[in-house]
Design a protein around this motif. Structure first.
Motif, PDB file in Angstrom:
ATOM      1  N   LEU A 118       0.848  -1.184   0.000  1.00 32.03           N
ATOM      2  CA  LEU A 118       0.000   0.000   0.000  1.00 32.03           C
ATOM      3  C   LEU A 118       0.885   1.236   0.000  1.00 32.03           C
ATOM      4  CD1 LEU A 118      -2.407  -1.050   2.895  1.00 32.03           C
ATOM      5  CD2 LEU A 118      -2.675  -1.462   0.435  1.00 32.03           C
ATOM      6  N   HIS A 119       0.655   2.127  -0.940  1.00 30.81           N
ATOM      7  CA  HIS A 119       1.334   3.423  -0.939  1.00 30.81           C
ATOM      8  C   HIS A 119       0.365   4.377  -0.273  1.00 30.81           C
ATOM      9  CE1 HIS A 119       3.083   6.996  -3.440  1.00 30.81           C
ATOM     10  NE2 HIS A 119       3.389   7.085  -2.165  1.00 30.81           N
ATOM     11  N   VAL A 120       0.762   4.910   0.886  1.00 31.00           N
ATOM     12  CA  VAL A 120      -0.135   5.753   1.669  1.00 31.00           C
ATOM     13  C   VAL A 120       0.489   7.117   1.933  1.00 31.00           C
ATOM     14  CG1 VAL A 120      -1.200   3.751   2.785  1.00 31.00           C
ATOM     15  CG2 VAL A 120       0.673   4.925   3.921  1.00 31.00           C
ATOM     16  N   ALA A 121      -0.366   8.096   2.180  1.00 36.70           N
ATOM     17  CA  ALA A 121       0.065   9.436   2.581  1.00 36.70           C
ATOM     18  C   ALA A 121      -0.718   9.822   3.826  1.00 36.70           C
ATOM     19  CB  ALA A 121      -0.173  10.449   1.469  1.00 36.70           C
ATOM     20  N   VAL A 122      -0.009  10.302   4.835  1.00 37.31           N
ATOM     21  CA  VAL A 122      -0.630  10.651   6.113  1.00 37.31           C
ATOM     22  C   VAL A 122      -0.015  11.938   6.670  1.00 37.31           C
ATOM     23  CG1 VAL A 122      -1.244   8.271   6.721  1.00 37.31           C
ATOM     24  CG2 VAL A 122       1.003   9.161   7.346  1.00 37.31           C
ATOM     25  N   GLU A 123      -0.580  12.417   7.776  1.00 34.73           N
ATOM     26  CA  GLU A 123      -0.148  13.669   8.380  1.00 34.73           C
ATOM     27  C   GLU A 123       1.203  13.566   9.078  1.00 34.73           C
ATOM     28  OE1 GLU A 123      -3.022  12.094   8.836  1.00 34.73           O
ATOM     29  OE2 GLU A 123      -4.707  13.490   8.768  1.00 34.73           O
ATOM     30  N   ASP A 124       1.417  12.458   9.791  1.00 28.94           N
ATOM     31  CA  ASP A 124       2.644  12.327  10.590  1.00 28.94           C
ATOM     32  C   ASP A 124       2.817  10.860  11.010  1.00 28.94           C
ATOM     33  OD1 ASP A 124       0.813  11.946  12.741  1.00 28.94           O
ATOM     34  OD2 ASP A 124       0.903  14.072  13.260  1.00 28.94           O
ATOM     35  N   ALA A 125       3.852  10.602  11.807  1.00 30.74           N
ATOM     36  CA  ALA A 125       4.147   9.225  12.225  1.00 30.74           C
ATOM     37  C   ALA A 125       3.008   8.611  13.038  1.00 30.74           C
ATOM     38  CB  ALA A 125       5.457   9.195  13.026  1.00 30.74           C
ATOM     39  N   ALA A 126       2.381   9.392  13.883  1.00 28.81           N
ATOM     40  CA  ALA A 126       1.266   8.869  14.675  1.00 28.81           C
ATOM     41  C   ALA A 126       0.097   8.472  13.771  1.00 28.81           C
ATOM     42  CB  ALA A 126       0.810   9.906  15.708  1.00 28.81           C
TER      43      ALA A 126
END
Length: 164
Positions: A118-126
């Motif tokens: 899965l290639h994902v994009a998120v806000e931060d490590a949490a």
């Protein structure tokens, strides 16, 4: 001069089809006039060829490229997923759920040691940790995950730059 025969069927693309597709792959929002000018074609020929490529299913849509960091999702990762059970129903159900999870850019079903990437994009490590815990490991068929941070993404040459 021979009359234009239109776009060739998929798998039988001629040089003009490939040149059109190369420009469209670089800039899907290019106007027909600009495309025709760039390739030295009549606008009507260009429009006809592009329409024929769409009708043949070679061009399946257009997409905007987004700056994920500017949208608030600066952290990208590849999440590798391995299953403990490989029934058709389990695989299809999980694939649909993973692809539909918020933050997934692309979901790949693979052969080999890993079943999905899965290639994902998120806000931060949490948010990345929460994504894996909420949307991946909650499925009973998931045996193992491994997460890799993406430092940089570069577009590849693609298939149109190869000799026919």
């Amino acid at each position: 001069m021979q009359p234009d025969r239109g776009a060739a069927p998929a798998g039988q693309l001629d040089d003009l089809d490939r040149r059109l597709l190369s420009v469209l792959a670089e800039d899907a929002a290019v106007t027909n006039k600009a495309l025709a000018d760039r390739l030295g074609l009549a606008e009507s020929t260009c429009a006809y060829r592009v329409r024929a490529l769409r009708e043949a299913g070679v061009v399946t849509g257009t997409r905007a490229q987004l700056d994920l960091a500017l949208l608030g999702y600066p952290l990208q990762a590849i999440v590798k997923v391995r299953l403990g059970s490989h029934t058709m129903a389990n695989v299809n159900q999980l694939y649909a759920a993973l692809a539909a999870a918020p933050g997934v850019i692309q979901a790949f079903h693979l052969a080999g040691a890993d079943d999905f990437h899965l290639h994902v994009a998120v806000e931060d490590a949490a948010a990345l940790r929460d994504f894996v815990l909420r949307h991946v490991t909650t499925h009973r068929v998931v045996r193992q995950t491994e997460t890799h941070l993406v430092f940089e993404v570069r577009r590849g040459a693609g298939v149109l730059d190869r000799p026919a």
